[in-house]
Write a protein that holds these residues in place. Sequence first.
Motif, PDB file in Angstrom:
ATOM      1  N   GLY A 254     103.181  64.873  36.873  1.00  0.00           N
ATOM      2  CA  GLY A 254     101.731  64.931  36.780  1.00  0.00           C
ATOM      3  C   GLY A 254     101.037  63.601  36.959  1.00  0.00           C
ATOM      4  N   GLU A 255     101.804  62.545  37.158  1.00  0.00           N
ATOM      5  CA  GLU A 255     101.228  61.220  37.350  1.00  0.00           C
ATOM      6  C   GLU A 255     101.321  60.810  38.813  1.00  0.00           C
ATOM      7  OE1 GLU A 255     102.262  59.308  32.973  1.00  0.00           O
ATOM      8  OE2 GLU A 255     103.460  58.718  34.713  1.00  0.00           O
ATOM      9  N   GLY A 256     100.502  59.823  39.178  1.00  0.00           N
ATOM     10  CA  GLY A 256     100.545  59.378  40.557  1.00  0.00           C
ATOM     11  C   GLY A 256      99.921  58.018  40.764  1.00  0.00           C
ATOM     12  N   LEU A 257     100.076  57.539  41.976  1.00  0.00           N
ATOM     13  CA  LEU A 257      99.563  56.253  42.432  1.00  0.00           C
ATOM     14  C   LEU A 257      98.599  56.492  43.575  1.00  0.00           C
ATOM     15  CD1 LEU A 257      99.791  53.051  42.947  1.00  0.00           C
ATOM     16  CD2 LEU A 257     101.655  53.669  44.508  1.00  0.00           C
ATOM     17  N   VAL A 258      97.454  55.828  43.540  1.00  0.00           N
ATOM     18  CA  VAL A 258      96.547  55.790  44.686  1.00  0.00           C
ATOM     19  C   VAL A 258      96.318  54.325  45.014  1.00  0.00           C
ATOM     20  CG1 VAL A 258      95.410  58.003  44.320  1.00  0.00           C
ATOM     21  CG2 VAL A 258      94.551  55.987  43.134  1.00  0.00           C
ATOM     22  N   CYS A 259      96.274  53.988  46.288  1.00  0.00           N
ATOM     23  CA  CYS A 259      96.171  52.571  46.626  1.00  0.00           C
ATOM     24  C   CYS A 259      95.687  52.366  48.047  1.00  0.00           C
ATOM     25  CB  CYS A 259      97.526  51.877  46.438  1.00  0.00           C
ATOM     26  SG  CYS A 259      98.783  52.316  47.656  1.00  0.00           S
ATOM     27  N   ASN A 260      95.306  51.128  48.318  1.00  0.00           N
ATOM     28  CA  ASN A 260      94.973  50.686  49.664  1.00  0.00           C
ATOM     29  C   ASN A 260      96.218  50.086  50.310  1.00  0.00           C
ATOM     30  OD1 ASN A 260      92.269  51.507  49.680  1.00  0.00           O
ATOM     31  ND2 ASN A 260      91.618  49.645  48.620  1.00  0.00           N
ATOM     32  N   ASN A 261      97.277  50.891  50.317  1.00  0.00           N
ATOM     33  CA  ASN A 261      98.560  50.545  50.954  1.00  0.00           C
ATOM     34  C   ASN A 261      99.062  49.174  50.520  1.00  0.00           C
ATOM     35  OD1 ASN A 261     100.853  50.942  52.468  1.00  0.00           O
ATOM     36  ND2 ASN A 261      99.853  50.694  54.462  1.00  0.00           N
ATOM     37  N   VAL A 262      99.265  49.021  49.225  1.00  0.00           N
ATOM     38  CA  VAL A 262      99.784  47.768  48.693  1.00  0.00           C
ATOM     39  C   VAL A 262     101.289  47.675  48.921  1.00  0.00           C
ATOM     40  CG1 VAL A 262      97.990  47.593  46.931  1.00  0.00           C
ATOM     41  CG2 VAL A 262     100.133  48.793  46.391  1.00  0.00           C
ATOM     42  N   LEU A 263     101.837  46.503  48.683  1.00  0.00           N
ATOM     43  CA  LEU A 263     103.281  46.293  48.752  1.00  0.00           C
ATOM     44  C   LEU A 263     103.959  47.063  47.617  1.00  0.00           C
ATOM     45  CD1 LEU A 263     102.861  42.528  49.370  1.00  0.00           C
ATOM     46  CD2 LEU A 263     104.271  43.957  50.888  1.00  0.00           C
ATOM     47  N   HIS A 264     105.063  47.716  47.930  1.00  0.00           N
ATOM     48  CA  HIS A 264     105.771  48.469  46.904  1.00  0.00           C
ATOM     49  C   HIS A 264     107.237  48.650  47.284  1.00  0.00           C
ATOM     50  CE1 HIS A 264     104.170  51.386  49.821  1.00  0.00           C
ATOM     51  NE2 HIS A 264     105.166  52.197  49.493  1.00  0.00           N
ATOM     52  N   CYS A 265     108.040  48.970  46.277  1.00  0.00           N
ATOM     53  CA  CYS A 265     109.451  49.268  46.498  1.00  0.00           C
ATOM     54  C   CYS A 265     109.881  50.287  45.450  1.00  0.00           C
ATOM     55  CB  CYS A 265     110.315  48.002  46.438  1.00  0.00           C
ATOM     56  SG  CYS A 265     110.437  47.260  44.800  1.00  0.00           S
ATOM     57  N   ARG A 266     111.124  50.755  45.552  1.00  0.00           N
ATOM     58  CA  ARG A 266     111.648  51.753  44.615  1.00  0.00           C
ATOM     59  C   ARG A 266     113.079  51.416  44.274  1.00  0.00           C
ATOM     60  NH1 ARG A 266     112.998  57.194  47.313  1.00  0.00           N
ATOM     61  NH2 ARG A 266     115.020  56.143  47.563  1.00  0.00           N
ATOM     62  N   SER A 267     113.421  51.526  42.997  1.00  0.00           N
ATOM     63  CA  SER A 267     114.808  51.303  42.598  1.00  0.00           C
ATOM     64  C   SER A 267     115.645  52.539  42.928  1.00  0.00           C
ATOM     65  CB  SER A 267     114.890  51.003  41.101  1.00  0.00           C
ATOM     66  OG  SER A 267     114.567  52.152  40.334  1.00  0.00           O
ATOM     67  N   ALA A 268     116.961  52.366  42.960  1.00  0.00           N
ATOM     68  CA  ALA A 268     117.868  53.501  43.145  1.00  0.00           C
ATOM     69  C   ALA A 268     117.742  54.441  41.945  1.00  0.00           C
ATOM     70  CB  ALA A 268     119.297  53.012  43.297  1.00  0.00           C
ATOM     71  N   PHE A 269     118.215  55.667  42.096  1.00  0.00           N
ATOM     72  CA  PHE A 269     118.112  56.605  40.991  1.00  0.00           C
ATOM     73  C   PHE A 269     119.296  57.563  40.968  1.00  0.00           C
ATOM     74  CE2 PHE A 269     115.794  58.567  44.521  1.00  0.00           C
ATOM     75  CZ  PHE A 269     116.275  59.876  44.530  1.00  0.00           C
ATOM     76  N   VAL A 270     119.459  58.202  39.818  1.00  0.00           N
ATOM     77  CA  VAL A 270     120.445  59.269  39.639  1.00  0.00           C
ATOM     78  C   VAL A 270     119.662  60.560  39.474  1.00  0.00           C
ATOM     79  CG1 VAL A 270     122.281  60.184  38.194  1.00  0.00           C
ATOM     80  CG2 VAL A 270     122.098  57.714  38.570  1.00  0.00           C
ATOM     81  N   ASP A 271     119.946  61.537  40.301  1.00  0.00           N
ATOM     82  CA  ASP A 271     119.189  62.774  40.249  1.00  0.00           C
ATOM     83  C   ASP A 271     119.832  63.777  39.297  1.00  0.00           C
ATOM     84  OD1 ASP A 271     116.955  64.187  40.922  1.00  0.00           O
ATOM     85  OD2 ASP A 271     117.441  64.374  43.042  1.00  0.00           O
ATOM     86  N   ALA A 272     119.037  64.743  38.856  1.00  0.00           N
ATOM     87  CA  ALA A 272     119.561  65.826  38.031  1.00  0.00           C
ATOM     88  C   ALA A 272     120.462  66.721  38.886  1.00  0.00           C
ATOM     89  CB  ALA A 272     118.403  66.634  37.447  1.00  0.00           C
ATOM     90  N   THR A 273     121.316  67.478  38.251  1.00  0.00           N
ATOM     91  CA  THR A 273     122.207  68.383  38.984  1.00  0.00           C
ATOM     92  C   THR A 273     121.558  69.739  39.234  1.00  0.00           C
ATOM     93  OG1 THR A 273     123.223  69.036  36.887  1.00  0.00           O
ATOM     94  CG2 THR A 273     124.300  67.264  38.120  1.00  0.00           C
TER      95      THR A 273
END
Length: 291
Positions: A254-273
């Motif tokens: 239910g959360e989110g990000l809105v932006c003027n295309n700022v710099l961003h990255c994402r860490s690795a993750f472990v997904d649910a089964t």
Amino acid sequence: MTNFDFSLENKDLYQAWRDKKLKNYPVRIEQLTTSITNALAPEPEAIQTLRDTVNTYNFALYRFEDARVGKPEVHRLAQALGLKQIHANLCADADSLTSIEMTQHEGQHDYIPYTDKKLSWHTDGYYHAPKEAIHGMLLHCVRPAYNGGMTKLMDHEIAYILLREANPAYITALLHPQAFTIPANVLNGEVIRPAQTGAVLSIGQTGRLHMRYSARQRNVEWRNDAMTQAAADFLLSLWEQETPYHLHYTLQAGEGLVCNNVLHCRSAFVDATEPDRKRLLYRGRYLDRIN
């Protein structure tokens, strides 16, 4: 925040703008987050707060009080913020939002966003032609990963300040129209997208700064120029640091990000089964800015 001429000649105006910009830091995630009660018709007060936050930081976070929202509500929020010209990328859904999840699309070409691997620092659409430059972006979380998947953010105007104060020549180098090239995207012998060469930093018709960047080390070509290479190295070193200007947060349902295309990255993750608990986000890319 009042904009200014990003040219290097305007030193006094730059100093005033720079001081006002940096005065807003450090900032807490709570200060950047706006709650939205009515997902079907977001309150004008909430929309204005989001606009004001983006005007200061170039990005904002939102939280729907009822997390069970779908794509129609995400579209309504984007439109209320002035994000109307949505760009459909190669893997976008029929409504032009893109479902970011671990999956395989026809022609996906092993794109990192659809895996559980980390994503390096970038702005969206760095491989687009100038007429399709991405100025606005929305990222909405339907389900977070079981573990990980943290987003890191930095306002590209802050990156401009840090580059300029390290060496003004970095700015000149990154404004060059041949500073950065993304080679053609070729899949099974077919050219999906031609090579794109352009500046890293550019000034739009509204006088606002735009950044076109990727920190990836393969399949990119920097201009063969000592200052351009030095600027690229400076940016890489910036991502290894922890500064008051690096913000990090893991979006929840239910959360989110809105932006003027700022710099961003994402860490690795472990997904649910379980299939119905796997990580799912919706991403919208827009030709518009929020402000």
